[in-house]
Design a protein around this motif. Structure first.
Motif, PDB file in Angstrom:
ATOM      1  N   ALA A 210     -37.606   7.578   0.650  1.00 59.98           N
ATOM      2  CA  ALA A 210     -36.267   6.990   0.520  1.00 59.98           C
ATOM      3  C   ALA A 210     -36.262   5.494   0.814  1.00 59.98           C
ATOM      4  N   PHE A 211     -36.946   5.096   1.878  1.00 62.21           N
ATOM      5  CA  PHE A 211     -36.823   3.713   2.340  1.00 62.21           C
ATOM      6  C   PHE A 211     -37.988   2.817   1.932  1.00 62.21           C
ATOM      7  N   VAL A 212     -39.219   3.308   2.020  1.00 64.32           N
ATOM      8  CA  VAL A 212     -40.374   2.471   1.708  1.00 64.32           C
ATOM      9  C   VAL A 212     -40.588   2.386   0.202  1.00 64.32           C
ATOM     10  N   ARG A 213     -40.562   3.532  -0.486  1.00 64.31           N
ATOM     11  CA  ARG A 213     -40.863   3.545  -1.916  1.00 64.31           C
ATOM     12  C   ARG A 213     -39.642   3.219  -2.768  1.00 64.31           C
ATOM     13  N   ARG A 214     -38.490   3.834  -2.451  1.00 62.42           N
ATOM     14  CA  ARG A 214     -37.289   3.630  -3.275  1.00 62.42           C
ATOM     15  C   ARG A 214     -36.426   2.491  -2.767  1.00 62.42           C
ATOM     16  N   GLY A 215     -36.627   2.053  -1.547  1.00 62.13           N
ATOM     17  CA  GLY A 215     -35.897   0.904  -1.014  1.00 62.13           C
ATOM     18  C   GLY A 215     -34.419   1.130  -0.822  1.00 62.13           C
ATOM     19  N   LEU A 216     -34.014   2.364  -0.463  1.00 61.63           N
ATOM     20  CA  LEU A 216     -32.595   2.631  -0.245  1.00 61.63           C
ATOM     21  C   LEU A 216     -32.056   1.815   0.913  1.00 61.63           C
ATOM     22  N   SER A 217     -30.817   1.388   0.778  1.00 63.70           N
ATOM     23  CA  SER A 217     -30.114   0.767   1.898  1.00 63.70           C
ATOM     24  C   SER A 217     -29.561   1.864   2.790  1.00 63.70           C
ATOM     25  N   PRO A 218     -29.221   1.558   4.042  1.00 68.94           N
ATOM     26  CA  PRO A 218     -28.608   2.579   4.902  1.00 68.94           C
ATOM     27  C   PRO A 218     -27.360   3.202   4.272  1.00 68.94           C
ATOM     28  N   ALA A 219     -26.513   2.380   3.637  1.00 69.76           N
ATOM     29  CA  ALA A 219     -25.278   2.892   3.040  1.00 69.76           C
ATOM     30  C   ALA A 219     -25.574   3.869   1.906  1.00 69.76           C
ATOM     31  N   LYS A 220     -26.541   3.552   1.055  1.00 67.12           N
ATOM     32  CA  LYS A 220     -26.895   4.460  -0.036  1.00 67.12           C
ATOM     33  C   LYS A 220     -27.500   5.751   0.510  1.00 67.12           C
ATOM     34  N   PHE A 221     -28.213   5.652   1.609  1.00 71.40           N
ATOM     35  CA  PHE A 221     -28.816   6.827   2.209  1.00 71.40           C
ATOM     36  C   PHE A 221     -27.754   7.832   2.635  1.00 71.40           C
ATOM     37  N   VAL A 222     -26.718   7.389   3.353  1.00 70.66           N
ATOM     38  CA  VAL A 222     -25.711   8.330   3.847  1.00 70.66           C
ATOM     39  C   VAL A 222     -24.764   8.781   2.748  1.00 70.66           C
ATOM     40  N   ASN A 223     -24.723   8.061   1.621  1.00 68.52           N
ATOM     41  CA  ASN A 223     -23.906   8.496   0.489  1.00 68.52           C
ATOM     42  C   ASN A 223     -24.599   9.535  -0.363  1.00 68.52           C
ATOM     43  N   ASP A 224     -25.890   9.719  -0.153  1.00 69.10           N
ATOM     44  CA  ASP A 224     -26.652  10.715  -0.903  1.00 69.10           C
ATOM     45  C   ASP A 224     -26.453  12.071  -0.220  1.00 69.10           C
ATOM     46  N   ASP A 225     -25.738  12.982  -0.873  1.00 67.00           N
ATOM     47  CA  ASP A 225     -25.411  14.275  -0.252  1.00 67.00           C
ATOM     48  C   ASP A 225     -26.654  15.024   0.202  1.00 67.00           C
ATOM     49  N   GLY A 226     -27.670  15.052  -0.652  1.00 66.11           N
ATOM     50  CA  GLY A 226     -28.876  15.801  -0.325  1.00 66.11           C
ATOM     51  C   GLY A 226     -29.607  15.232   0.875  1.00 66.11           C
ATOM     52  N   LEU A 227     -29.764  13.907   0.905  1.00 64.93           N
ATOM     53  CA  LEU A 227     -30.461  13.271   2.024  1.00 64.93           C
ATOM     54  C   LEU A 227     -29.665  13.385   3.322  1.00 64.93           C
TER      55      LEU A 227
END
Length: 380
Positions: A210-227
């Motif tokens: 999520a963070f190293v390869r895809r570079g998600l921001s914290p906000a995008k992370f918590v908006n992803d239902d599955g994650l």
């Protein structure tokens, strides 16, 4: 006169099982669990902090009102700096002034400061009343929500005064994560990646993706239902597995304190100006580096952790402003210490823990060795 001795036979078997509910928009679920069994007839005190009250208190009160139940709301000032014996006393005085007694059900609505402090209030008010944790932050979902460890801070160390008091239910409302700042999300991820380190290499890999390869921001992370769902669930499952095997932290449960020996000491040494999750990230990174010197993990393991922490935006080095003397002084109060010896939990690679002589999950480390190590890290 010869002394006599006799025994008070008191063997207890107590079922303290409780449900954990994870989802979005859980106010109605809160009403449901608060209406089960003997909880249904109790007066309700909703205790929260000044930040969370604005977000959830009115909605919760309205849900209970629709079910025919009245809720009294008590607020205290937000922030770790207010997680003190003085705040606990003020809340207790307010409960007494409003006529609450042994028939009380307390709802702790908020993050880890709230659940720690309010859980401690519940543990001691009229010698103990039930409470439900309605968890609003990622940090609390990862750290404080499961396990029944309640406490307040002291100038010497965090969580030094407290009690074990299990909640009757824990509700983790993922909608509340959407109101968190990036800094607050990162705070929770500090505890989250620690859980991956100590018990679940696959989960650690999901976070890397999520963070190293895809570079998600914290906000995008918590908006992803599955994650978000996976993160809340795995955090709670990992804590559950350790807690149920060692309720009162006699040995294995200490494993959950990975990174906390240095992390908690750093938190106190910095005067609580660094967040808990940041301090745990630094503590976990330093534990890994120290463990690497002992052969418990590899250089590659250290690099993976630091890359993930860095991608999230978490620190993994000692701040230049902190005094090693202050860290050492705070570390002397660590709850894993026995007889003045500083004890460490170490991970075994990524996803497992070291187990030492006689099955111990923490091992003593010479204080001078720790001081030398910290001074080297501080200089690097």
């Amino acid at each position: 006169m010869k002394a006599t001795e006799f025994t008070v036979e008191l063997v207890r078997q107590v079922d303290e099982s409780y449900p954990i509910v994870v989802g979005r928009g859980l106010e109605s679920n809160l009403v449901d669990v608060a209406g089960r069994g003997e909880l249904a007839g109790r007066r309700i005190a909703l205790i929260t902090d000044s930040n969370v009250r604005e977000l959830v208190a009115d909605r919760i009160v309205a849900e209970f009102a629709a079910a025919g139940r009245t809720v009294g709301v008590i607020e205290f000032p937000a922030g770790e700096i207010n997680k003190t014996r003085a705040t606990k006393e003020a809340i207790e005085d307010e409960l007494i002034a409003r006529g609450f007694g042994r028939d009380t059900l307390i709802i702790a609505a908020g993050g880890g400061v709230v659940t720690d402090l309010v859980g401690f209030v519940a543990a001691t008010f009229t010698r103990g009343v039930p409470y439900i944790s309605y968890v609003t932050t990622l940090l609390a979902a990862a750290d404080a929500s499961v396990g029944g460890k309640t406490a307040v801070d002291t100038p010497a160390a965090t969580n030094l005064i407290g009690a074990f008091h299990q909640p009757r239910a824990v509700l983790i409302d993922l909608d509340r994560w959407l109101t968190l700042s990036d800094a607050q999300i990162r705070d929770g991820l500090g505890e989250t990646i620690k859980h991956g380190c100590l018990a679940d290499s696959e989960f650690f890999g999901v976070l890397e993706d999520a963070f190293v390869r895809r570079g998600l921001s914290p906000a995008k992370f918590v908006n992803d239902d599955g994650l978000a769902q996976l993160t809340a669930q795995r955090n709670c499952e990992i804590k559950r597995d350790f807690v149920t095997s060692d309720v009162f932290e006699g040995n294995r449960r200490m494993g959950l304190n990975l990174g906390h020996t240095i992390g908690r000491a750093l938190e106190a040494a910095m005067g609580y100006t660094m967040s808990h999750g940041e301090c745990v990230a630094v503590g976990t990174a330093l534990q890994m580096r120290l463990g690497w010197s002992f052969g418990y993990c590899s250089e590659s393991d250290v690099e993976r952790f630091e890359a993930l922490a860095g991608a999230i935006g978490l620190p993994f080095r000692l701040p230049a402003s902190v005094s090693v003397d202050a860290i050492m002084a705070a570390m002397g109060h660590d709850k894993k210490g026995v007889g003045g010896v500083i004890r460490f939990v170490f991970q075994k690679g990524i996803g497992d823990l070291m187990v030492f002589e006689d099955g111990a999950y923490a091992r003593p480390v010479d204080a001078e060795l720790i001081r030398q190590f910290l001074e080297e890290q501080s200089a690097s």
